[in-house]
Design an enzyme around this catalytic site. Structure first.
Site, short mmCIF file in Angstrom:
data_model
loop_
_atom_site.label_atom_id
_atom_site.label_comp_id
_atom_site.label_asym_id
_atom_site.label_seq_id
_atom_site.Cartn_x
_atom_site.Cartn_y
_atom_site.Cartn_z
N ASN A 172 9.08 -6.94 3.64
CA ASN A 172 8.87 -5.72 2.86
C ASN A 172 10.03 -4.78 3.11
OD1 ASN A 172 7.14 -2.73 3.47
ND2 ASN A 172 7.39 -3.53 1.42
N GLY A 173 10.34 -3.94 2.12
CA GLY A 173 11.35 -2.91 2.29
C GLY A 173 12.56 -3.10 1.40
N CYS A 203 3.33 3.23 9.07
CA CYS A 203 3.52 4.55 8.47
C CYS A 203 4.05 5.54 9.50
CB CYS A 203 2.20 5.06 7.91
SG CYS A 203 2.36 6.66 7.08
N PRO A 238 0.85 -1.20 0.00
CA PRO A 238 0.00 0.00 0.00
C PRO A 238 0.88 1.25 0.00
CG PRO A 238 0.02 -1.04 2.18
CD PRO A 238 0.77 -1.95 1.27
#
Length: 332
Positions: A209-210, A98, A15
C-alpha cells in the site's frame, strides 16, 4: 484453498477516514464485484464504551467487506471484533498505520509499531473471539526506527499470534512534525522492502500500500510475487480507471458495468432510497465526482454536482443533468 475474502484481497481499496463510508463503498461495489472493500477506521472505544453500533451499518451488497478497528486494549478490541463479526463483516482489520495526533493520544494506530508484543496480544484476543479472519494494516516503521530491523520483527511477532495477512504501507510514519496528510506523501516509499518481506515470510499474505496510482502498477506488484495491492486515493479519485477495469485485469472476471455512465444510472435507485430516508444528495454524490476523471465532460460533471448537490431538494434529476453534460460533450 483460499477463502473468498483472501482471494478478493489481491486488490483492495484502502480504509480512508471521511472517504470510504457506506455510500462510497456501495458505488465501488457497483463498479467492481471482486475487489475487497474496507470501512473507515472505527475505534473500539466508540463501539464498546460509546455504544456507537450505528457505525457498523452497511449494505449486504458491499460484500466482501472488512471492518477496520482502532484500539490498543485487547479485551476492548475483542469485544469490538465480536460486534463487527456479528454485524456480518468478512474480515476484522487492526489499524497499526494511522499517524494522526488524535489516534496517538488513544495509543493506537502507527504508534503501535513500537509495541509489536501489544499488537500480537490484541490480535490474539480478537482471533479468539471471532470466526472471521483478523488482519493488520501497518507501516514499515515510525520515527527513527530502522525499517529493515523493525518490520521483520513486527511481522514475526504478530504472525506468531495467528495473523496470516498484512497490508503494509511502504512508508515510515513520523509521529511528530508531519501532519497525517504529509505522512501520506513526504516519507519516501520503500517498495523493495515490502517485496523482501514476502521473500522472508512466504507463508504470509502480504499486500503493498502507498502511492500506487494505476492498475498497471498494481499488476506489476502482483506479477512480482506480492499477494495483494491496496490502493487508496487513486481508487477514490479515479474509481472507474482503477475499479472499472479491475475485475477483468486482476481477477479474470467479467466487469459488471461497461462504463462510468452505467455506474451513474445504477446509483439512482440507491440515491432515491437514501433521500426517502431523509438523507441529502451530496452525502452520496461527493463520492461520484471522480467517475469521469480524465474524460471529456469531467469538469462539467463535477461542476454541476458540486454546485447543486447541497441545495435543498436536490435529487436524481440533478445527477442526470450532470450526466447529460458529459454525454453532450462526448456527442459533440
Amino acid at each position: 484453498m483460499k477463502s473468498k475474502v483472501e482471494s478478493s484481497a489481491r486488490l483492495s481499496v484502502a480504509p480512508m477516514m471521511d472517504w470510504t463510508d457506506r455510500h462510497c463503498r456501495y458505488l465501488h461495489r457497483l463498479i467492481s464485484r471482486e475487489t475487497l472493500l474496507y470501512t473507515e477506521m472505527v475505534t473500539a472505544p466508540a463501539l464498546v464504551r460509546g455504544g456507537a453500533v450505528h457505525l457498523l451499518e452497511f449494505s449486504p451488497a458491499e460484500h466482501p467487506i472488512a471492518l477496520q478497528l482502532g484500539g490498543s486494549d485487547p479485551r476492548e478490541l475483542a469485544e469490538a471484533a465480536r460486534l463487527g463479526a456479528d454485524a456480518g463483516y468478512d474480515e476484522i482489520n487492526l489499524n497499526v498505520g494511522c499517524p494522526s495526533d488524535r489516534v496517538q493520544s488513544g495509543t493506537f494506530g502507527a504508534v503501535l509499531m513500537k509495541q509489536p508484543e501489544l499488537v500480537a496480544e490484541c490480535c490474539a484476543a480478537m482471533i479468539a473471539e471471532v470466526d472471521v479472519e483478523v488482519t493488520v494494516k501497518c507501516r514499515i516503521g515510525v520515527d527513527d526506527q530502522e525499517p529493515r530491523e523493525v518490520l521483520p520483527a513486527f511481522l514475526e511477532t504478530v504472525a506468531a499470534a495467528g495473523v496470516g495477512r498484512f497490508a503494509i504501507h511502504a512508508r515510515k510514519a513520523w509521529l511528530k512534525g508531519l501532519s497525517p496528510k504529509e505522512n501520506r506523501d513526504i516519507p519516501p516509499l520503500d517498495y523493495p522492502l515490502v517485496q523482501e518481506m514476502k521473500a522472508a515470510f512466504p507463508q504470509l499474505h502480504l499486500s503493498v500500500n502507498g502511492g500506487i496510482a494505476s492498475l498497471e502498477q498494481a499488476r506489476g506488484f502482483l506479477a512480482a510475487g506480492l499477494d495483494g495491492v491496496m490502493i487508496g486515493r487513486a481508487a477514490y479519485h479515479q474509481p472507474w480507471d482503477i475499479l472499472g477495469q479491475a475485475d477483468a485485469a486482476v481477477y479474470g472476471a467479467t466487469a459488471p458495468l461497461a462504463g462510468p455512465d452505467e455506474a451513474v444510472r445504477a446509483m439512482l435507485p440507491y440515491i432515491e432510497t437514501h433521500l426517502a430516508a431523509g438523507g441529502r444528495l451530496h452525502q452520496i454524490s461527493r463520492h461520484m465526482l471522480g467517475l469521469f476523471a480524465g474524460r471529456p465532460g469531467a469538469r462539467q460533471w463535477r461542476r454541476v454536482l458540486s454546485e447543486g448537490a447541497s441545495q435543498k431538494g436536490a435529487g436524481p434529476e440533478l445527477v442526470l443533468r450532470a450526466l447529460s453534460e458529459v454525454e453532450g460533450v462526448t456527442a459533440g
